[in-house]
Design an enzyme around this catalytic site. Sequence first.
Site, short mmCIF file in Angstrom:
data_model
loop_
_atom_site.label_atom_id
_atom_site.label_comp_id
_atom_site.label_asym_id
_atom_site.label_seq_id
_atom_site.Cartn_x
_atom_site.Cartn_y
_atom_site.Cartn_z
N TYR A 146 36.86 98.98 103.38
CA TYR A 146 37.75 98.37 104.37
C TYR A 146 38.04 99.38 105.50
O TYR A 146 37.71 99.16 106.65
CB TYR A 146 39.08 97.97 103.73
CG TYR A 146 39.13 96.59 103.10
CD1 TYR A 146 37.99 95.97 102.61
CD2 TYR A 146 40.34 95.91 102.99
CE1 TYR A 146 38.06 94.70 102.03
CE2 TYR A 146 40.42 94.65 102.40
CZ TYR A 146 39.28 94.05 101.93
OH TYR A 146 39.37 92.81 101.35
N SER A 147 38.69 100.50 105.14
CA SER A 147 39.22 101.43 106.14
C SER A 147 38.12 102.09 106.95
O SER A 147 37.01 102.34 106.46
CB SER A 147 40.04 102.51 105.46
OG SER A 147 41.05 101.93 104.69
N SER A 172 37.22 104.80 98.07
CA SER A 172 37.41 105.40 96.74
C SER A 172 36.17 105.22 95.88
O SER A 172 35.65 104.11 95.75
CB SER A 172 38.61 104.74 96.03
OG SER A 172 39.79 105.06 96.72
N GLU A 178 44.86 93.52 95.23
CA GLU A 178 44.94 94.98 95.20
C GLU A 178 46.39 95.43 95.05
O GLU A 178 46.70 96.29 94.23
CB GLU A 178 44.33 95.56 96.49
CG GLU A 178 44.39 97.09 96.51
CD GLU A 178 43.68 97.72 97.71
OE1 GLU A 178 43.30 96.97 98.64
OE2 GLU A 178 43.53 98.95 97.72
#
Lengths: 380, 395
Positions: free
Chosen positions: B133-134, B166, B249
């Site tokens: 995502y980021s 991650s 999440e």
Amino acid sequence: MELVLTEDQELLSKTAHDFVRQHSPLSRLRALRDAGDPVGFSPDLWKQMAELGWVGILVPEEYGGAGMGMADFVVVLEALGRTLAPEPFLSTVLLAGQLLAHAGSAAQKEASLPGLAAGERILTVAYQEARSRYDLQRVATKAERQGESWVLSGEKIQVLDGGAVEAFLVSARTAGEANDPNGITLFLVSRDTPGVSVTLQHRVDDRAAALVGLNGVKVSQAQVVGTVDGGYPMLSHVVDRATVGLCAEMLGGMSQIFEMTLEYLKTRVQFGTIIGTFQALKHRAAKLFMEIELARSTVMAAARAVDAGTADFTQLVCLAKARCSDAYVLAANEGVQMHGGIGMTDEHDAGFYLKRARAAEMTFGDASWHRQRWAQLQGY
Amino acid sequence: MVDLGQFRAETRQWLSDNAPVGVRGLTLAIGEGNWGGRRATYPNPNMKRWMEVMAARGWTAPEWPAQYSGGGLSKAEAKILREEMAALRLPEPLSGFGLTMIGPVLLQYGTEEQKREHIPKIVCGEIRWCQGYSEPGSGSDLASLQTKAVLHGDHYVINGQKVWTSYANYSDWMFMLVRTDPQAKKQEGITFILLDMTTPGVEAKPIKLISGSSPFCETFLTDVLVPAKNVISRVNDGWTVAKALLNHERTMIAAAFGGGGKKRTMRDWARDYVEFDGERLADDGLRQRIVQYEMDNLAFKLTADRSRDAAKAGRPPGPESSMFKIYGTELNQRRQELLLAITGPQALGWEGAGFTERELTLTRDWLRSRGNSIEGGTSEIQLNIIAKRVLGLPD
Ligand SMILES: Cc1cc2nc3c(=O)[nH]c(=O)nc-3n(C[C@H](O)[C@H](O)[C@H](O)COP(=O)(O)OP(=O)(O)OC[C@H]3O[C@@H](n4cnc5c(N)ncnc54)[C@H](O)[C@@H]3O)c2cc1C
């Protein structure tokens, strides 16, 4: 223990909220205050509440009550707390009524409970003294045996609804030192007994309270409630239960002032924009929302623990009272702050919540008192 | 209707017959569970066996439909399974983003073909997933993301950079957000797509954290070819899917930290490190902090119970996952800080002599916990969400 309202409780809650909206706006408390009313509540409305079954809600059916539980009652108390209804639920139903129901003799119950449930008898418990703070065992008032009678002397303070009651349940020392939990006895003292003096006290929250002087008041053995020297455990148990009811009232109050504040955030314009767009205020509102949600969970859990009589009951009482005290005071402080200058005026309702939040906080132990108690219960 | 009593008895029997002895009583620290995947390393040789026997029954994902190799259990049965596992002190056989995030989203938004392809591999722990995502310029303002995907025939060509991914370096697949329409309003030009990490042009570089470990990566994407059939839901409709996944999440993050479970209590820690005056903790300031923490923790746990009970009674809660995310993660941070305060100088160890394993773990857990209020959307962003969606305050 399910932390969700049953369908019956949903219905009760709706009825109570509708009733409060219709018959018990905050303006009623304001009018009673402005008139300097010595009784401090509306006897007519009290009658109506009795007819709805709320006054006798906890009273066993054999004595004319509904025999329902705390999980039901808190739903009603929350609704009443929304508009700070000053009716004597704490004094008459939660304290005196419960003490009599738990510790009273058959004759005492017979004589008091049906009238209480019908909304005809206002009773209260006189348990606080000048230096007792929140410790129920710190009792200096004395009761001395005289033949078949007892003679009481001392002074009780901030006796709830003291101006309206017909009798008091008084805690007095029959043995032991000033701070000893043993040696406390409860007496049912009629207001018109010679030697009883009642002086009204004006409190910041406009609830009726009184100083009760006991000057050589003579009562009979039949007026002992429970056992001689054994009053403390009963009183403490009933005050714990009453605390849960008070927490429900506090939950209603904090919810109401919070909703009023939210409404203001959505309408008040400054700098050409609605103040609710400012993140500094938004985040505080969101945090307040969380605090109130958490407070609600603790009240529901404590009420269910009362009914189930579970071992963690006292711990949950401490939790609920500590959280409700903090959350109500925060909601009231933030409410006034976010309303700006208007929040400081007597004309606005916010101040009534600010005052009641403090008074409720300091009834039955404030947040730090209950936290100390919790640590003790947990063994550290 | 299945007889729940019988189900419990059978489950108990089956677990005690099939759980390898070596996994019983194994307590895994946060982030130390079995994450599966092709490059899996197992904390304990029995762990792999444990995962396999559970996966064979679908019990790594007890509530997922049996047609995709899930357990097909009802909520009530799954609860019984959890209870029986707890009674035997059995660890989770498998964890990770597949089970907690992409799986539920695929079940909701995936096509039949996508579900058949991916869900069974999640259940058996074959594929480990990461979340792309980021980006360096898009964190809280996720919808501003720039990684570009251009359609060429039946493939997208992807170029850009992800960050804070991650475990990208241990993962087999990534679910990611890409920009497919640069002209549209920022939320409307985003697509949710699945990427095989072995595709040429994908490079993941670990980033070292303050806790010393390096669980996350910068992920570079250069002319990466991804089949168009890997799009979930519709092209340019990725934001809806992205938000649904974020809800999972946040719920997962909150659940991991709130409540405390069977951890050692603060009192247990205090008994080891602080003086007692008889039954009373001698340090009054510390005593106050412990009480505050414990009461807040219980109030939080009761609120989570309340939300679950309301859902069971058919009264689903509102968009409150944000509340649990904020409160749960901040409670965990307070817990870690309080443990430091209780442990005192012994909490300052980094490695080597003079510190126990537990003390060293505490130091690193504390550092890691600072990320709790950042990952999955910062606390500030969650407060914005509550203000807007729950309280209706204007933008
Ligand atoms: C341990 C960890 C694991 C992660 N794992 C992953 C992963 O697997 N995959 C992935 O894609 N991402 C992952 N992330 C990234 C995470 O989602 C982002 O870090 C997070 O969304 C914040 O973005 P940022 O770091 O760019 O901070 P920024 O968005 O730059 O925020 C900086 C500060 O500004 C504040 N701020 C920003 N906007 C606002 C606003 N509108 N109002 C008020 N305050 C604001 C923030 O709250 C923060 O305090 C992980 C992060 C951590 C810490």
